[in-house]
Write a protein that holds these residues in place. Sequence first.
Motif, PDB file in Angstrom:
ATOM      1  N   UNK A   1      32.609 143.354  -5.690  1.00 53.00           N
ATOM      2  CA  UNK A   1      33.161 142.412  -4.726  1.00 53.00           C
ATOM      3  C   UNK A   1      34.173 141.529  -5.438  1.00 53.00           C
ATOM      4  N   UNK A   2      35.022 140.881  -4.669  1.00 52.04           N
ATOM      5  CA  UNK A   2      35.975 139.929  -5.224  1.00 52.04           C
ATOM      6  C   UNK A   2      35.627 138.536  -4.737  1.00 52.04           C
ATOM      7  N   UNK A   3      36.021 137.533  -5.499  1.00 51.38           N
ATOM      8  CA  UNK A   3      35.772 136.153  -5.133  1.00 51.38           C
ATOM      9  C   UNK A   3      36.989 135.587  -4.414  1.00 51.38           C
ATOM     10  N   UNK A   4      36.757 134.915  -3.311  1.00 54.39           N
ATOM     11  CA  UNK A   4      37.858 134.282  -2.588  1.00 54.39           C
ATOM     12  C   UNK A   4      38.502 133.229  -3.473  1.00 54.39           C
ATOM     13  N   UNK A   5      39.791 133.027  -3.301  1.00 59.15           N
ATOM     14  CA  UNK A   5      40.506 132.016  -4.078  1.00 59.15           C
ATOM     15  C   UNK A   5      39.861 130.650  -3.863  1.00 59.15           C
ATOM     16  N   UNK A   6      39.734 129.911  -4.948  1.00 57.78           N
ATOM     17  CA  UNK A   6      39.175 128.572  -4.842  1.00 57.78           C
ATOM     18  C   UNK A   6      37.669 128.527  -4.765  1.00 57.78           C
ATOM     19  N   UNK A   7      36.986 129.617  -5.193  1.00 57.89           N
ATOM     20  CA  UNK A   7      35.524 129.635  -5.181  1.00 57.89           C
ATOM     21  C   UNK A   7      34.997 129.970  -6.566  1.00 57.89           C
ATOM     22  N   UNK A   8      33.709 129.654  -6.791  1.00 58.51           N
ATOM     23  CA  UNK A   8      33.062 129.998  -8.042  1.00 58.51           C
ATOM     24  C   UNK A   8      31.593 130.321  -7.792  1.00 58.51           C
ATOM     25  N   UNK A   9      31.009 131.123  -8.692  1.00 57.33           N
ATOM     26  CA  UNK A   9      29.620 131.538  -8.580  1.00 57.33           C
ATOM     27  C   UNK A   9      28.692 130.400  -8.971  1.00 57.33           C
ATOM     28  N   UNK A  10      27.687 130.133  -8.128  1.00 56.00           N
ATOM     29  CA  UNK A  10      26.712 129.083  -8.451  1.00 56.00           C
ATOM     30  C   UNK A  10      25.282 129.616  -8.494  1.00 56.00           C
ATOM     31  N   UNK A  11      25.042 130.823  -8.029  1.00 51.61           N
ATOM     32  CA  UNK A  11      23.694 131.368  -8.052  1.00 51.61           C
ATOM     33  C   UNK A  11      23.660 132.786  -7.538  1.00 51.61           C
ATOM     34  N   UNK A  12      22.659 133.549  -7.991  1.00 50.57           N
ATOM     35  CA  UNK A  12      22.502 134.924  -7.530  1.00 50.57           C
ATOM     36  C   UNK A  12      21.044 135.326  -7.678  1.00 50.57           C
ATOM     37  N   UNK A  13      20.547 136.096  -6.715  1.00 47.81           N
ATOM     38  CA  UNK A  13      19.157 136.545  -6.754  1.00 47.81           C
ATOM     39  C   UNK A  13      19.032 137.851  -5.985  1.00 47.81           C
ATOM     40  N   UNK A  14      17.884 138.516  -6.161  1.00 46.95           N
ATOM     41  CA  UNK A  14      17.614 139.740  -5.408  1.00 46.95           C
ATOM     42  C   UNK A  14      16.183 139.681  -4.887  1.00 46.95           C
ATOM     43  N   UNK A  15      16.022 140.079  -3.622  1.00 49.37           N
ATOM     44  CA  UNK A  15      14.696 140.187  -3.006  1.00 49.37           C
ATOM     45  C   UNK A  15      14.352 141.675  -2.925  1.00 49.37           C
ATOM     46  N   UNK A  16      13.233 142.066  -3.545  1.00 51.99           N
ATOM     47  CA  UNK A  16      12.765 143.451  -3.520  1.00 51.99           C
ATOM     48  C   UNK A  16      11.581 143.549  -2.563  1.00 51.99           C
ATOM     49  N   UNK A  17      11.640 144.500  -1.642  1.00 50.07           N
ATOM     50  CA  UNK A  17      10.566 144.680  -0.675  1.00 50.07           C
ATOM     51  C   UNK A  17      10.284 146.168  -0.478  1.00 50.07           C
ATOM     52  N   UNK A  18       9.121 146.476   0.074  1.00 50.20           N
ATOM     53  CA  UNK A  18       8.711 147.863   0.349  1.00 50.20           C
ATOM     54  C   UNK A  18       8.768 148.750  -0.891  1.00 50.20           C
TER      55      UNK A  18
ATOM     56  N   UNK B   1      21.742 138.370  -3.106  1.00 44.88           N
ATOM     57  CA  UNK B   1      22.438 137.197  -2.571  1.00 44.88           C
ATOM     58  C   UNK B   1      23.282 136.565  -3.666  1.00 44.88           C
ATOM     59  N   UNK B   2      24.554 136.394  -3.375  1.00 38.29           N
ATOM     60  CA  UNK B   2      25.495 135.764  -4.309  1.00 38.29           C
ATOM     61  C   UNK B   2      26.028 134.503  -3.647  1.00 38.29           C
ATOM     62  N   UNK B   3      25.747 133.363  -4.238  1.00 37.33           N
ATOM     63  CA  UNK B   3      26.129 132.073  -3.640  1.00 37.33           C
ATOM     64  C   UNK B   3      27.379 131.521  -4.320  1.00 37.33           C
ATOM     65  N   UNK B   4      28.348 131.154  -3.485  1.00 28.08           N
ATOM     66  CA  UNK B   4      29.616 130.609  -4.000  1.00 28.08           C
ATOM     67  C   UNK B   4      29.860 129.218  -3.426  1.00 28.08           C
ATOM     68  N   UNK B   5      30.630 128.437  -4.151  1.00 30.58           N
ATOM     69  CA  UNK B   5      31.056 127.136  -3.653  1.00 30.58           C
ATOM     70  C   UNK B   5      32.551 126.982  -3.900  1.00 30.58           C
ATOM     71  N   UNK B   6      33.137 126.016  -3.232  1.00 29.30           N
ATOM     72  CA  UNK B   6      34.562 125.755  -3.399  1.00 29.30           C
ATOM     73  C   UNK B   6      34.821 125.054  -4.719  1.00 29.30           C
ATOM     74  N   UNK B   7      35.876 125.462  -5.384  1.00 28.14           N
ATOM     75  CA  UNK B   7      36.316 124.744  -6.577  1.00 28.14           C
ATOM     76  C   UNK B   7      37.436 123.780  -6.244  1.00 28.14           C
ATOM     77  N   UNK B   8      38.139 124.042  -5.135  1.00 30.62           N
ATOM     78  CA  UNK B   8      39.211 123.147  -4.673  1.00 30.62           C
ATOM     79  C   UNK B   8      38.933 122.831  -3.209  1.00 30.62           C
ATOM     80  N   UNK B   9      38.099 121.816  -2.938  1.00 27.41           N
ATOM     81  CA  UNK B   9      37.740 121.493  -1.557  1.00 27.41           C
ATOM     82  C   UNK B   9      38.963 121.240  -0.688  1.00 27.41           C
ATOM     83  N   UNK B  10      38.833 121.544   0.590  1.00 25.50           N
ATOM     84  CA  UNK B  10      39.917 121.314   1.539  1.00 25.50           C
ATOM     85  C   UNK B  10      40.278 119.830   1.571  1.00 25.50           C
ATOM     86  N   UNK B  11      41.560 119.532   1.712  1.00 26.63           N
ATOM     87  CA  UNK B  11      42.020 118.151   1.748  1.00 26.63           C
ATOM     88  C   UNK B  11      41.532 117.485   3.032  1.00 26.63           C
TER      89      UNK B  11
END
Length: 224
Positions: free
Chosen positions: A79-96, A183-193
Amino acid sequence: MRYFAVLGTLALLSGGAVQAASVVETVDFSNSFFSPTNFGEFGVGDNTVTGSVSATCVLDPGADFSDCSGGDEIDYGFFTLAAGTELVGASVVISNFTTDAMYNYPVDPNFPAETGPIEDPSAIGGGVNNVYFEENGVFSLLGDSFLAGGVISVQIFPSTILGFGNNPDIQSFGTVSFDYQVTVSLRETTPAVPLPAGFPLFLTGLAGLYGVASKSKRQDTKAA
């Protein structure tokens, strides 16, 4: 005309970042490292990739590991990261998670009790981005590299006990399957004005639009 121009300017000023993505395996994700699935662009929030793998591993005396290619052994994509975002967390849920894995102990006259197949569910497990598991649960992927910002690799693999000279002494075999949701969690690095801070920019844009409109009106008057 000017009214719609003002609305357009407002929309540009208040527009947010790319939203989070949700990818579901409706068609089998690629199992090739050379032609991975493109999961698309991930945006702000919790981005998810949901799928499943299932394979049957068989003994392969000529190799270091059992052969688990009989089935959907690997899901691989990026996957690619949208401009102005950064990775803050990642996890995997295993079931069945299910398996009937066994170890195949070779015939050894010195240890007759350790010959033939022996049941051991831990003989075959799964992994997501270098996190190994053999049961259901939630596993943190923090600290994993996510090569180039976005590689997800899900795989079934057998355990193997190597003897001298790296020749396989004991191989595992059996079937295994499980569902996963990364699950890959991203946040803004350059918040909207915020609108108040961007208001001068808004007024400048309005003035420019007014100037264009006035010039057009003068040209229409001259032409008349």
